[in-house]
Every structure is written in structure tokens, then in C-alpha cells.
Design a protein around this motif. Structure first.
Motif, PDB file in Angstrom:
ATOM      1  N   GLN A 123      42.081  35.946  22.424  1.00 13.92           N
ATOM      2  CA  GLN A 123      41.775  37.124  21.620  1.00 13.92           C
ATOM      3  C   GLN A 123      40.467  37.695  22.174  1.00 13.92           C
ATOM      4  N   TRP A 124      40.585  38.724  22.992  1.00 16.40           N
ATOM      5  CA  TRP A 124      39.461  39.207  23.793  1.00 16.40           C
ATOM      6  C   TRP A 124      38.388  39.875  22.932  1.00 16.40           C
ATOM      7  N   ARG A 125      37.143  39.634  23.313  1.00 13.63           N
ATOM      8  CA  ARG A 125      36.009  40.253  22.605  1.00 13.63           C
ATOM      9  C   ARG A 125      35.913  41.742  22.886  1.00 13.63           C
ATOM     10  N   HIS A 126      36.268  42.142  24.110  1.00 10.17           N
ATOM     11  CA  HIS A 126      36.110  43.544  24.497  1.00 10.17           C
ATOM     12  C   HIS A 126      37.412  44.076  25.100  1.00 10.17           C
ATOM     13  N   GLN A 127      37.675  45.322  24.832  1.00  7.29           N
ATOM     14  CA  GLN A 127      38.901  45.946  25.331  1.00  7.29           C
ATOM     15  C   GLN A 127      38.643  46.608  26.681  1.00  7.29           C
ATOM     16  N   ASN A 128      38.321  45.788  27.669  1.00  7.20           N
ATOM     17  CA  ASN A 128      38.168  46.273  29.040  1.00  7.20           C
ATOM     18  C   ASN A 128      38.748  45.233  29.978  1.00  7.20           C
ATOM     19  N   GLU A 129      38.661  45.468  31.275  1.00  7.61           N
ATOM     20  CA  GLU A 129      39.325  44.575  32.233  1.00  7.61           C
ATOM     21  C   GLU A 129      38.683  43.191  32.309  1.00  7.61           C
ATOM     22  N   LEU A 130      37.489  43.037  31.734  1.00  7.13           N
ATOM     23  CA  LEU A 130      36.841  41.727  31.738  1.00  7.13           C
ATOM     24  C   LEU A 130      37.269  40.873  30.553  1.00  7.13           C
ATOM     25  N   GLY A 131      37.718  41.517  29.481  1.00  8.07           N
ATOM     26  CA  GLY A 131      38.056  40.781  28.275  1.00  8.07           C
ATOM     27  C   GLY A 131      36.816  40.432  27.469  1.00  8.07           C
ATOM     28  N   HIS A 132      35.870  39.780  28.105  1.00  6.55           N
ATOM     29  CA  HIS A 132      34.545  39.568  27.523  1.00  6.55           C
ATOM     30  C   HIS A 132      33.513  40.023  28.538  1.00  6.55           C
ATOM     31  N   ASP A 133      32.868  41.124  28.254  1.00 12.57           N
ATOM     32  CA  ASP A 133      31.814  41.651  29.115  1.00 12.57           C
ATOM     33  C   ASP A 133      30.490  41.039  28.650  1.00 12.57           C
ATOM     34  N   LYS A 134      29.974  40.089  29.427  1.00 12.91           N
ATOM     35  CA  LYS A 134      28.778  39.368  29.026  1.00 12.91           C
ATOM     36  C   LYS A 134      27.565  40.291  28.889  1.00 12.91           C
ATOM     37  N   ALA A 135      27.515  41.327  29.707  1.00 15.47           N
ATOM     38  CA  ALA A 135      26.405  42.272  29.611  1.00 15.47           C
ATOM     39  C   ALA A 135      26.429  42.990  28.268  1.00 15.47           C
ATOM     40  N   LEU A 136      27.603  43.383  27.812  1.00 14.69           N
ATOM     41  CA  LEU A 136      27.708  44.043  26.517  1.00 14.69           C
ATOM     42  C   LEU A 136      27.268  43.109  25.393  1.00 14.69           C
ATOM     43  N   ARG A 146      44.014  42.316  40.863  1.00 13.46           N
ATOM     44  CA  ARG A 146      44.293  42.252  39.432  1.00 13.46           C
ATOM     45  C   ARG A 146      42.989  42.021  38.675  1.00 13.46           C
ATOM     46  N   SER A 147      42.950  42.439  37.416  1.00 18.70           N
ATOM     47  CA  SER A 147      41.740  42.274  36.613  1.00 18.70           C
ATOM     48  C   SER A 147      41.609  40.840  36.119  1.00 18.70           C
ATOM     49  N   PHE A 148      40.390  40.479  35.772  1.00 17.78           N
ATOM     50  CA  PHE A 148      40.142  39.157  35.205  1.00 17.78           C
ATOM     51  C   PHE A 148      40.975  38.947  33.942  1.00 17.78           C
ATOM     52  N   LYS A 149      41.007  39.954  33.099  1.00 18.56           N
ATOM     53  CA  LYS A 149      41.749  39.840  31.844  1.00 18.56           C
ATOM     54  C   LYS A 149      43.233  39.585  32.105  1.00 18.56           C
ATOM     55  N   ASP A 150      43.818  40.328  33.034  1.00 16.17           N
ATOM     56  CA  ASP A 150      45.237  40.198  33.350  1.00 16.17           C
ATOM     57  C   ASP A 150      45.559  38.809  33.896  1.00 16.17           C
ATOM     58  N   VAL A 151      44.758  38.358  34.854  1.00 18.29           N
ATOM     59  CA  VAL A 151      44.990  37.053  35.465  1.00 18.29           C
ATOM     60  C   VAL A 151      44.763  35.931  34.452  1.00 18.29           C
ATOM     61  N   SER A 152      43.728  36.067  33.636  1.00 15.60           N
ATOM     62  CA  SER A 152      43.432  35.032  32.651  1.00 15.60           C
ATOM     63  C   SER A 152      44.559  34.877  31.647  1.00 15.60           C
ATOM     64  N   GLU A 153      45.153  35.988  31.246  1.00 15.39           N
ATOM     65  CA  GLU A 153      46.273  35.899  30.312  1.00 15.39           C
ATOM     66  C   GLU A 153      47.438  35.127  30.926  1.00 15.39           C
ATOM     67  N   GLU A 154      47.651  35.291  32.243  1.00 14.46           N
ATOM     68  CA  GLU A 154      48.695  34.511  32.894  1.00 14.46           C
ATOM     69  C   GLU A 154      48.322  33.030  32.936  1.00 14.46           C
ATOM     70  N   MET A 155      47.062  32.741  33.261  1.00 16.12           N
ATOM     71  CA  MET A 155      46.639  31.349  33.341  1.00 16.12           C
ATOM     72  C   MET A 155      46.761  30.650  31.986  1.00 16.12           C
TER      73      MET A 155
END
Length: 317
Positions: free
Chosen positions: A161-174, A67-76
Motif C-alpha cells: 500500500q504505497w505512501r505516494h502515488q508516483n513511480e517510486l511508491g514511497h518518495d523518501k524526499a517527500l 520499468r519504475s520501482f513501483k511497477d517492479v516492486s509490485e511484481e516482486m
């Protein structure tokens, strides 16, 4: 080692005074496991949410790629049922700050070094924690680059409320590259700040590979990964170690402008960007860069798109 509160004021003044170098520097730092020894999310989840057993299962799902970080984090975060103030009381008693962080932050302020927190956590929590541990005035000087959150008054709903619309939610590199783009626009003479990143875990790699100099907490996952993959880094035990190294690096980097070479622990690819990113150098740099390259990576390790994608999935809360 004595804490900042136990150090005589005269020594504190000496340790935080200006370095006397002209090198422009900016620091980006992880929060959980770096500025603080514990993870803010873990404290909350264990006490008021899914619990430690379920959290460990969810962490493993992220690491395995199931599962992606974003998906799991939303559950947590969605498992929490506690008013914000009650949750904060648990953080106050459960968190321990790096013993030398306050002095290091004062050193940054006195040397006009912007210090930014860059985190996959929730900004309201991180701001409140910093306000409490270092004071609101000092905290206000720290930009927090993290996810916003919606938390209802009763604490029944905690939604990132995620900063980025990808599986990381917040991509620190971006986020770091957003800073680079702004610095590029503002630079007139090619003097791009030296970018320093401070972290502790493999999840910090997306941001760490964008930095000129990487500090990895000794004995933890980021250092282990750097050693295994021959990534240039500097180990640290506390922020006092980082402060000493920054003073050394800044002085050596000052000499670089006189043709005397770069510090040996520089990330060569990030430094290429830094040297080439003035307005006058952009056309040359563009000619050197593949059109479809979206971000600059450590050349020794992240050479295949497949490898980069896999590492981006290895994250923690």
C-alpha cells in the motif's frame, strides 16, 4: 570489534550518556543495508518468490529505467507465496544487524534524538524485525516511515500500500519534507533540528539531499556516488562511527550559534532551509526560492531537472 552484548555495562553507560549540548537533532535512517547488512525483500524473494535470477533481471530493469520501482516492486512482492510467520523465520536466520546499532539507538534515546526508519520496504516486516532484534520496548520508540501492506493469512497475496502515488511508491524526499513542514509550523525561535540521514545506496539520494549531514556506509554505492559527484558526506563502517561524529558535529554546531561557523560536512542547501525556516524567516526564504521549486537539492550535483529525474529512478528494494 566486540558486540554490544560483550561490552561491560559501565562502558555502555558511558557511551550512551547525554552529550551535554543544546542542539536539537533528528535522525532518519535507511533500513536494508544500513541497520541490517542484508535486504529483507531480497531474502523473501529469493526463498519464496521470483527467485534470485528473476530478481536480478527486475533490479536491472529499474536501474536502466525500463520499468519504475513501483511497477517492479509490485511484481516482486506479488510473487511471494508464503505465510507471514514462515517468511519472518527466514528473516530471523538470514539478517545480521549492524553490531553497534543497539548502542547507538540507546544513545539517541538518552539524548532525546528522535530516530526514524525511512524505507521503500513494507512497514509490517520492518516493525517485526526490529521487535525481534532490539526488543519491542526499544522498537516502539522508532517511527517507521514505509509502505503499509496487505498480506492474507495464507500468504498467497502480498500487496504494498504505497505512501505516494508516483513511480517510486514511497518518495523518501517527500517524507522528509513532510517532517520539515511540520517542524516549520512548530518552530517559534528558528531552532530547527539538525537533520541527519544514514544510508548505503544510491536509492537513498532523494532523502539524503534533504539532510544537513549525510552518513554513507563505507565502500558501498552511496559513498561511491558521493565521491564521484563531490557530494559532502561522512563515511561510516558501523553505527559507532556515526555516534562519534554526531557528538563532534553537535558540539561544533552549538558553537555556530555564537558565530563560530558550521561543520565542513554540512549540506549547504539543507542548512539554508534550516536557518531560514522559523516562522519569522519564512517570508525572506520564500523570496529567495523559485516559485516552482518543489524540493531542495544538493547544488553541486542536482542542477538540472533532467538529472534529478534520472537519479530518482535509481532505486532498490
Amino acid at each position: 570489534m566486540p558486540s554490544a552484548a560483550q561490552i561491560p555495562e559501565t562502558i555502555l553507560e558511558t557511551s550512551t550518556r547525554p552529550m551535554g549540548t543544546k542542539r536539537k537533532i533528528i535522525c532518519f535512517s535507511d533500513f536494508d543495508g544500513t541497520i541490517f547488512m542484508q535486504d529483507t525483500g531480497h531474502i523473501l524473494f529469493n526463498a519464496f518468490g521470483c527467485g534470485s535470477d528473476r530478481r536480478e533481471v527486475l533490479d536491472q530493469q529499474i536501474k536502466s529505467g525500463e520499468r519504475s520501482f513501483k511497477d517492479v516492486s509490485e511484481e516482486m512482492w506479488g510473487s511471494l507465496d508464503v505465510p507471514f510467520e514462515d517468511g519472518f523465520e527466514a528473516l530471523k536466520s538470514g539478517l545480521v544487524m549492524d553490531q553497534d546499532f543497539k548502542v547507538f539507538h540507546d544513545f539517541c534515546l538518552n539524548n532525546s534524538i528522535p530516530f526514524n526508519v525511512i524505507s521503500a520496504g513494507l512497514k509490517p516486516i520492518l516493525r517485526r524485525v526490529l521487535d525481534h532484534f532490539i526488543g519491542e520496548e526499544s522498537s516502539s520508540s522508532i517511527e517507521i516511515v514505509a509502505n503499509e501492506a496487505t498480506i492474507d493469512e495464507e500468504g498467497h497475496t502480498w500487496k504494498p500500500q504505497w505512501r505516494h502515488q508516483n513511480e517510486l511508491g514511497h518518495d523518501k524526499a517527500l517524507s522528509i519534507n513532510e517532517y520539515k513542514d511540520q517542524a516549520k509550523l512548530e518552530s517559534e525561535d528558528g531552532t530547527i533540528p539538525m537533520i541527519i540521514f544514514i544510508g548505503d545506496g544510491v536509492s537513498d539520494l532523494p532523502a539524503a539531499r534533504e539532510a544537513d549531514v549525510l552518513f554513507a556506509r563505507r565502500g558501498l554505492a552511496l559513498e561511491e556516488y558521493c565521491q564521484k559527484n563531490q557530494i559532502k558526506y561522512t563515511p561510516y563502517d558501523t553505527f559507532a562511527d556515526i555516534q562519534r561524529e554526531i557528538i563532534k558535529i553537535a558540539k561544533i554546531d552549538d558553537k555556530k550559534t555564537k558565530g563560530q561557523g558550521l561543520p565542513s560536512n554540512f549540506n549547504p542547501r539543507a542548512n539554508l532551509w534550516r536557518r531560514a525556516s522559523s516562522k519569522t524567516a519564512v517570508p525572506v526564504f520564500a523570496a529567495m526560492t523559485p516559485r516552482d521549486e518543489k524540493m531542495f537539492v544538493w547544488p553541486e550535483t542536482f542542477t538540472e531537472e533532467k538529472t534529478l529525474s534520472a537519479q530518482s529512478k535509481v532505486v532498490t528494494v
